[in-house]
Design a protein around this motif. Structure first.
Motif, PDB file in Angstrom:
ATOM      1  N   ASN A  46     -22.635  15.176  -5.664  1.00  0.00           N
ATOM      2  CA  ASN A  46     -22.104  13.923  -5.590  1.00  0.00           C
ATOM      3  C   ASN A  46     -21.918  13.475  -4.503  1.00  0.00           C
ATOM      4  O   ASN A  46     -21.261  12.409  -4.141  1.00  0.00           O
ATOM      5  CB  ASN A  46     -20.873  13.774  -6.489  1.00  0.00           C
ATOM      6  CG  ASN A  46     -21.206  13.984  -7.896  1.00  0.00           C
ATOM      7  OD1 ASN A  46     -21.833  13.199  -8.540  1.00  0.00           O
ATOM      8  ND2 ASN A  46     -20.540  14.895  -8.386  1.00  0.00           N
ATOM      9  N   GLY A  47     -22.436  14.109  -3.333  1.00  0.00           N
ATOM     10  CA  GLY A  47     -22.430  13.441  -1.980  1.00  0.00           C
ATOM     11  C   GLY A  47     -21.265  13.810  -1.017  1.00  0.00           C
ATOM     12  O   GLY A  47     -21.036  13.275   0.035  1.00  0.00           O
ATOM     13  N   SER A  48     -20.527  14.909  -1.583  1.00  0.00           N
ATOM     14  CA  SER A  48     -19.366  15.496  -0.793  1.00  0.00           C
ATOM     15  C   SER A  48     -18.346  14.533  -0.483  1.00  0.00           C
ATOM     16  O   SER A  48     -17.961  14.279   0.757  1.00  0.00           O
ATOM     17  CB  SER A  48     -19.919  16.224   0.434  1.00  0.00           C
ATOM     18  OG  SER A  48     -20.747  17.243   0.207  1.00  0.00           O
ATOM     19  N   LEU A  49     -18.361  13.615  -1.324  1.00  0.00           N
ATOM     20  CA  LEU A  49     -17.039  12.604  -1.172  1.00  0.00           C
ATOM     21  C   LEU A  49     -15.834  12.694  -0.671  1.00  0.00           C
ATOM     22  O   LEU A  49     -15.186  13.917  -1.339  1.00  0.00           O
ATOM     23  CB  LEU A  49     -17.039  11.326  -2.354  1.00  0.00           C
ATOM     24  CG  LEU A  49     -18.639  10.980  -2.726  1.00  0.00           C
ATOM     25  CD1 LEU A  49     -18.297  10.019  -4.106  1.00  0.00           C
ATOM     26  CD2 LEU A  49     -19.003  10.118  -1.671  1.00  0.00           C
ATOM     27  N   VAL A  50     -15.032  12.049   0.004  1.00  0.00           N
ATOM     28  CA  VAL A  50     -13.648  12.158   0.309  1.00  0.00           C
ATOM     29  C   VAL A  50     -12.986  11.067  -0.303  1.00  0.00           C
ATOM     30  O   VAL A  50     -12.990  10.059   0.013  1.00  0.00           O
ATOM     31  CB  VAL A  50     -13.351  12.184   1.969  1.00  0.00           C
ATOM     32  CG1 VAL A  50     -12.001  12.275   2.199  1.00  0.00           C
ATOM     33  CG2 VAL A  50     -14.309  13.160   2.654  1.00  0.00           C
ATOM     34  N   SER A  51     -12.029  11.586  -1.241  1.00  0.00           N
ATOM     35  CA  SER A  51     -10.982  10.552  -1.671  1.00  0.00           C
ATOM     36  C   SER A  51      -9.671  10.565  -1.167  1.00  0.00           C
ATOM     37  O   SER A  51      -9.111  11.629  -0.492  1.00  0.00           O
ATOM     38  CB  SER A  51     -10.861  10.884  -3.288  1.00  0.00           C
ATOM     39  OG  SER A  51     -12.235  10.992  -3.901  1.00  0.00           O
ATOM     40  N   HIS A  52      -8.871   9.537  -1.022  1.00  0.00           N
ATOM     41  CA  HIS A  52      -7.524   9.433  -0.479  1.00  0.00           C
ATOM     42  C   HIS A  52      -6.778   8.284  -1.263  1.00  0.00           C
ATOM     43  O   HIS A  52      -7.454   7.555  -1.883  1.00  0.00           O
ATOM     44  CB  HIS A  52      -7.837   9.202   0.989  1.00  0.00           C
ATOM     45  CG  HIS A  52      -6.371   9.111   1.754  1.00  0.00           C
ATOM     46  ND1 HIS A  52      -5.659  10.056   1.628  1.00  0.00           N
ATOM     47  CD2 HIS A  52      -5.782   8.074   2.473  1.00  0.00           C
ATOM     48  CE1 HIS A  52      -4.474   9.910   2.560  1.00  0.00           C
ATOM     49  NE2 HIS A  52      -4.668   8.610   3.284  1.00  0.00           N
ATOM     50  N   VAL A  57     -12.307   6.640  -2.994  1.00  0.00           N
ATOM     51  CA  VAL A  57     -13.430   7.026  -1.767  1.00  0.00           C
ATOM     52  C   VAL A  57     -13.334   6.381  -0.632  1.00  0.00           C
ATOM     53  O   VAL A  57     -13.558   5.087  -0.549  1.00  0.00           O
ATOM     54  CB  VAL A  57     -14.648   7.073  -2.420  1.00  0.00           C
ATOM     55  CG1 VAL A  57     -15.682   7.451  -1.671  1.00  0.00           C
ATOM     56  CG2 VAL A  57     -14.828   7.664  -3.692  1.00  0.00           C
ATOM     57  N   VAL A  58     -12.931   7.196   0.583  1.00  0.00           N
ATOM     58  CA  VAL A  58     -13.142   6.533   1.933  1.00  0.00           C
ATOM     59  C   VAL A  58     -14.401   7.116   2.762  1.00  0.00           C
ATOM     60  O   VAL A  58     -14.150   6.669   4.020  1.00  0.00           O
ATOM     61  CB  VAL A  58     -11.625   6.954   2.533  1.00  0.00           C
ATOM     62  CG1 VAL A  58     -10.384   6.468   1.706  1.00  0.00           C
ATOM     63  CG2 VAL A  58     -11.776   8.498   2.499  1.00  0.00           C
ATOM     64  N   GLY A  59     -15.121   7.769   2.089  1.00  0.00           N
ATOM     65  CA  GLY A  59     -16.270   8.353   2.896  1.00  0.00           C
ATOM     66  C   GLY A  59     -16.799   9.843   2.173  1.00  0.00           C
ATOM     67  O   GLY A  59     -16.381   9.996   1.340  1.00  0.00           O
ATOM     68  N   SER A  60     -17.623  10.237   3.097  1.00  0.00           N
ATOM     69  CA  SER A  60     -18.245  11.455   2.844  1.00  0.00           C
ATOM     70  C   SER A  60     -18.000  12.616   3.934  1.00  0.00           C
ATOM     71  O   SER A  60     -17.896  12.263   5.126  1.00  0.00           O
ATOM     72  CB  SER A  60     -19.827  11.301   2.521  1.00  0.00           C
ATOM     73  OG  SER A  60     -20.320  12.536   2.536  1.00  0.00           O
ATOM     74  N   ARG A  61     -17.933  13.589   3.613  1.00  0.00           N
ATOM     75  CA  ARG A  61     -17.787  14.808   4.676  1.00  0.00           C
ATOM     76  C   ARG A  61     -19.069  15.106   5.481  1.00  0.00           C
ATOM     77  O   ARG A  61     -18.970  15.786   6.492  1.00  0.00           O
ATOM     78  CB  ARG A  61     -17.228  16.019   4.043  1.00  0.00           C
ATOM     79  CG  ARG A  61     -15.940  16.305   3.264  1.00  0.00           C
ATOM     80  CD  ARG A  61     -15.323  17.499   3.160  1.00  0.00           C
ATOM     81  NE  ARG A  61     -15.621  18.593   4.445  1.00  0.00           N
ATOM     82  CZ  ARG A  61     -14.732  18.693   5.212  1.00  0.00           C
ATOM     83  NH1 ARG A  61     -13.557  17.992   5.096  1.00  0.00           N
ATOM     84  NH2 ARG A  61     -14.877  19.374   6.491  1.00  0.00           N
ATOM     85  N   VAL A 186     -13.721  14.539  12.003  1.00  0.00           N
ATOM     86  CA  VAL A 186     -12.616  13.396  12.403  1.00  0.00           C
ATOM     87  C   VAL A 186     -12.198  12.663  11.232  1.00  0.00           C
ATOM     88  O   VAL A 186     -11.141  12.516  11.282  1.00  0.00           O
ATOM     89  CB  VAL A 186     -13.674  12.533  13.276  1.00  0.00           C
ATOM     90  CG1 VAL A 186     -13.125  11.413  13.541  1.00  0.00           C
ATOM     91  CG2 VAL A 186     -14.432  13.315  14.238  1.00  0.00           C
ATOM     92  N   LEU A 187     -12.836  12.322  10.168  1.00  0.00           N
ATOM     93  CA  LEU A 187     -12.238  11.552   9.061  1.00  0.00           C
ATOM     94  C   LEU A 187     -11.055  12.399   8.470  1.00  0.00           C
ATOM     95  O   LEU A 187     -10.094  11.874   8.285  1.00  0.00           O
ATOM     96  CB  LEU A 187     -13.390  11.415   7.872  1.00  0.00           C
ATOM     97  CG  LEU A 187     -13.062  10.600   6.765  1.00  0.00           C
ATOM     98  CD1 LEU A 187     -12.206   9.279   7.133  1.00  0.00           C
ATOM     99  CD2 LEU A 187     -13.850  10.314   5.670  1.00  0.00           C
ATOM    100  N   ALA A 188     -11.423  13.489   8.325  1.00  0.00           N
ATOM    101  CA  ALA A 188     -10.241  14.501   7.476  1.00  0.00           C
ATOM    102  C   ALA A 188      -9.058  14.100   8.490  1.00  0.00           C
ATOM    103  O   ALA A 188      -7.891  14.216   8.152  1.00  0.00           O
ATOM    104  CB  ALA A 188     -10.812  15.782   7.225  1.00  0.00           C
ATOM    105  N   LEU A 189      -9.279  14.371   9.959  1.00  0.00           N
ATOM    106  CA  LEU A 189      -8.156  14.586  10.846  1.00  0.00           C
ATOM    107  C   LEU A 189      -7.457  13.143  10.815  1.00  0.00           C
ATOM    108  O   LEU A 189      -6.023  13.137  10.809  1.00  0.00           O
ATOM    109  CB  LEU A 189      -8.477  14.927  12.112  1.00  0.00           C
ATOM    110  CG  LEU A 189      -7.627  14.977  13.190  1.00  0.00           C
ATOM    111  CD1 LEU A 189      -6.508  15.822  13.029  1.00  0.00           C
ATOM    112  CD2 LEU A 189      -8.366  15.279  14.710  1.00  0.00           C
ATOM    113  N   ASN A 190      -8.108  12.034  10.786  1.00  0.00           N
ATOM    114  CA  ASN A 190      -7.485  10.826  10.900  1.00  0.00           C
ATOM    115  C   ASN A 190      -6.987  10.648   9.480  1.00  0.00           C
ATOM    116  O   ASN A 190      -5.578   9.690   9.618  1.00  0.00           O
ATOM    117  CB  ASN A 190      -8.690   9.799  11.085  1.00  0.00           C
ATOM    118  CG  ASN A 190      -9.203   9.572  12.546  1.00  0.00           C
ATOM    119  OD1 ASN A 190      -8.197   9.998  13.451  1.00  0.00           O
ATOM    120  ND2 ASN A 190     -10.303   9.153  12.713  1.00  0.00           N
ATOM    121  N   ILE A 191      -7.219  11.028   8.473  1.00  0.00           N
ATOM    122  CA  ILE A 191      -6.449  10.752   7.282  1.00  0.00           C
ATOM    123  C   ILE A 191      -5.108  11.551   7.251  1.00  0.00           C
ATOM    124  O   ILE A 191      -4.194  11.011   6.899  1.00  0.00           O
ATOM    125  CB  ILE A 191      -7.199  11.348   6.191  1.00  0.00           C
ATOM    126  CG1 ILE A 191      -8.458  10.512   5.770  1.00  0.00           C
ATOM    127  CG2 ILE A 191      -6.428  11.421   4.773  1.00  0.00           C
ATOM    128  CD1 ILE A 191      -9.426  11.105   4.753  1.00  0.00           C
TER     129      ILE A 191
END
Length: 206
Positions: A46-52, A57-61, A186-191
């Motif tokens: 499903n696109g390795s989506l990042v949820s928060h 959904v705030v992006g993809s890994r 970067v996205l995971a770190l910023n979250i």
């Protein structure tokens, strides 16, 4: 009795084979692959989506994002056009190291990093001023994250050790221990930077 022409005798088997292959390759195979993917690797399929924040959904890994405010870690530059990290137009700049356009772009990126953090005199890591081959890289090097740590800590009013701990937690080691280099998502770190900053503000910590 008139005999059937040889060419006409081939039509029915050809049509039958066409229909059968269409069903197998156009229906059965895609359904089977989709079913296996959803069953064994649902996140990747499903696109390795990042949820928060409650499942938003705030992006993809797999795809980076362009962060520009000083309170977040910046990603490496993206060469996709017309917007950075445009997955529909994945590409590098294809500029050689002696190309004046690349030299000017790198100089401008170094100046931007110096301007946003004038007290930082450390050498600028190369991945903060050059784009990746795909233009979509979601990671930066550990050196690139550490280069920005003091700035993020200062802007977000966080202890430097807290920010360094977040970098350590989000450092991914080489695959199988030796393929590639340690890197930071970067996205995971910023979250997590956002979450820690909010938590400390809510609790009244400095």
């Amino acid at each position: 009795m008139q005999s059937q022409s040889p060419s006409h005798s081939y039509v029915r088997p050809a049509v039958s084979l066409f229909v059968m292959l269409s069903v197998v390759t156009g229906v059965a195979y895609p359904l089977a692959v989709t079913g296996v993917g959803q069953g064994l690797f649902p996140a990747q399929a499903n696109g390795s989506l990042v949820s928060h924040d409650g499942g938003q959904v705030v992006g993809s890994r797999l795809i980076g994002q362009a962060f520009t405010d000083p309170g977040h870690f910046w990603s490496r530059p993206s060469a996709t056009a017309p917007t950075p990290y445009n997955a529909a137009n994945s590409a590098g700049s294809n500029l050689g190291p002696l190309n004046p356009a690349l030299q000017d772009a790198v100089k401008a990126r170094v100046e931007a990093l110096r301007a946003i953090d004038p007290g930082n005199t450390r050498p600028v890591p190369v991945d903060l001023v050059t784009a990746s081959g795909s233009g979509l890289d979601p990671h930066i090097s550990v050196a690139a994250a550490q280069f920005q740590a003091a700035r993020v800590a200062r802007v977000r009013d966080l202890p430097h050790l807290v920010v360094q701990d977040l970098i350590d937690r989000h450092t991914e080691q080489p695959w199988l221990g030796f393929f590639g280099e340690p890197r930071v998502h970067v996205l995971a770190l910023n979250i997590d930077v956002d979450a820690v900053a909010r938590a400390r503000t809510s609790s009244g910590q400095n």
